[in-house]
Write a protein that holds these residues in place. Structure first.
Motif, PDB file in Angstrom:
ATOM      1  N   GLU A  82       0.847  -1.192   0.000  1.00 46.16           N
ATOM      2  CA  GLU A  82       0.000   0.000   0.000  1.00 46.16           C
ATOM      3  C   GLU A  82       0.880   1.239   0.000  1.00 46.16           C
ATOM      4  OE1 GLU A  82      -3.877   1.472   2.499  1.00 46.16           O
ATOM      5  OE2 GLU A  82      -2.064   1.016   3.652  1.00 46.16           O
ATOM      6  N   GLU A  88       0.536   5.554   0.091  1.00 44.71           N
ATOM      7  CA  GLU A  88      -0.206   6.811   0.141  1.00 44.71           C
ATOM      8  C   GLU A  88       0.768   7.950  -0.107  1.00 44.71           C
ATOM      9  OE1 GLU A  88      -3.965   7.122   2.842  1.00 44.71           O
ATOM     10  OE2 GLU A  88      -2.353   6.274   4.044  1.00 44.71           O
ATOM     11  N   ARG A 115      -4.215  13.549  -1.626  1.00 47.54           N
ATOM     12  CA  ARG A 115      -3.730  12.175  -1.564  1.00 47.54           C
ATOM     13  C   ARG A 115      -3.661  11.532  -2.952  1.00 47.54           C
ATOM     14  NH1 ARG A 115      -5.552   9.782   3.755  1.00 47.54           N
ATOM     15  NH2 ARG A 115      -6.623  11.424   4.900  1.00 47.54           N
ATOM     16  N   TYR A 168      -3.206   7.283  -4.175  1.00 49.53           N
ATOM     17  CA  TYR A 168      -3.317   5.996  -3.498  1.00 49.53           C
ATOM     18  C   TYR A 168      -2.992   4.849  -4.440  1.00 49.53           C
ATOM     19  CZ  TYR A 168      -5.177   2.326  -0.464  1.00 49.53           C
ATOM     20  OH  TYR A 168      -5.301   1.224   0.325  1.00 49.53           O
ATOM     21  N   ALA A 215      -0.112   5.386  -7.284  1.00 46.58           N
ATOM     22  CA  ALA A 215      -0.525   6.532  -6.479  1.00 46.58           C
ATOM     23  C   ALA A 215      -0.292   7.849  -7.217  1.00 46.58           C
ATOM     24  CB  ALA A 215       0.227   6.528  -5.150  1.00 46.58           C
TER      25      ALA A 215
END
Length: 362
Positions: A252, A254, A271, A273, A288
């Motif tokens: 993951e 961010e 943000r 992602y 992202a």
């Protein structure tokens, strides 16, 4: 099929046999097992699972072996197999805040609750060939570290306490399943993220790099990158509650991006992602960056004409299986098409007198 090739089906059968022989290689060398691929080529396995939309390390390893290491061909095999599987139901959304992190780093905050965990990474290696690996020597055992699942807050929560970063955009409707329904435009952010997860890593990387070089004005910091196991739960109607059915490894990312604000919104960070099966750092960061670039309209920013800002361009060209199919189909027989083009060119040349042979120079 190449039925027009001399020999027809027999020629194709022989081509398959030749492929199997090339795949095996020198028989004096031990055969590479699926288990070896799964355990020692893990990053390749993870990419095949991510872009093939099927979390099964054994099948991904088998596909890599069958494809002779051609990862796009392996992804094609996995996707084709995926279509034969029954759908029993849908799992609950995973909670990455409960991830048992093998790796967790931030480029924005040095001191994190739980600390920065470098984990297994190439980031600090010297990129020099290690000839010890060719000698098949024993690998020294790494220091042990207990990784237990628990509440691991995201870095962006620190910014969120002061209102310095936008609230995570949420969508109330369930997005369509891209594995079962064709992509339609305009695409919601949830659908775009779904497409980017399956997108070709190289294509996504190129788009992300373009945003960093100015084609999209997308300066970003990696707020957090985390890799680890998360539990997967599924609600059982007969029980009336969800139970854990397994665990999967996820990456993951961010990103924290600049935003100058608007007439209705104060200046704050925004943000980007990325979430991908397995250990796929390059892909998740790229995802992202592209996700943030595609949000220009939602955030009231200017479209500078960058490729990464064009949702249709990005989403319709990111899938490597679609791209491969369309590109490689030109290898197949196009005799009738070419003959019509050939006759047209001959006709045009006759009309233009270009078919006359020039006299030899004296």
């Amino acid at each position: 099929m190449y039925v027009a090739v001399k020999g027809g089906e027999r020629a194709i059968a022989n081509a398959h046999a030749w492929l199997a022989e090339e795949r095996r290689g020198d028989t004096d060398v031990a055969d590479l097992s699926v288990t070896q691929i799964r355990e020692q080529l893990k990053l390749a396995v993870d990419r095949v699972m991510a872009e093939g939309s099927l979390y099964d390390p054994d099948l991904a390893a088998l596909a890599i072996k069958q494809s002779r290491g051609d990862l796009i061909e392996a992804i094609f095999l996995i996707r084709a197999y995926r279509t034969t599987l029954p759908r029993f139901g849908a799992s609950e959304p995973v909670s990455t805040g409960e991830m048992a992190c093998d790796r967790r780093i931030s480029a924005t905050f040095k001191d994190l609750p739980g600390g920065q965990v470098l984990g297994p990474t190439f980031d600090y290696t010297h990129r020099l060939l290690d000839f010890k690996l060719a000698a098949d020597g024993e690998v020294p055992e790494a220091p042990s570290r207990d990784v237990a699942p628990g509440d691991v807050p995201h870095v962006t929560e620190f910014l969120n306490r002061e209102g310095l970063i936008e609230e995570a955009p949420a969508e109330d409707t369930t997005p369509p399943d891209l594995t079962r329904e064709p992509l339609e435009m305009p695409a919601s952010r949830a659908l775009r993220l779904q497409a980017l997860t399956r997108a070709d890593e190289g294509f996504t990387l190129g788009l992300a790099y373009s945003t960093q070089r100015g084609y999209g004005r997308n300066h970003a910091f990696v707020g957090e990158l985390r890799i680890g196991m998360v539990p997967v739960e599924m609600e059982i109607p007969e029980l009336g509650f969800a139970i854990e059915i397994g665990e999967i490894t996820l990456t993951e990312c961010e990103t924290v991006n600049q935003f100058k604000g608007s007439k209705t919104e104060p200046p704050q960070f925004t943000r980007g992602y990325g979430l991908v099966f397995g250990q796929s750092e390059r892909k998740s960061i790229s995802m992202a960056l592209v996700d943030r670039a595609l949000r220009w309209e939602e955030l009231g920013e200017d479209n500078v004409g960058a490729p990464a800002q064009d949702a249709e361009f990005v989403l319709y060209h990111a899938d490597n299986i679609q791209a491969t199919g369309f590109l490689e189909h030109i290898k197949l027989p196009h005799y009738v098409d070419f003959q019509s083009e050939l006759e047209l060119v001959r006709k045009l040349r006759r009309e233009a007198g270009a078919d006359q042979v020039p006299e030899a120079a004296e």
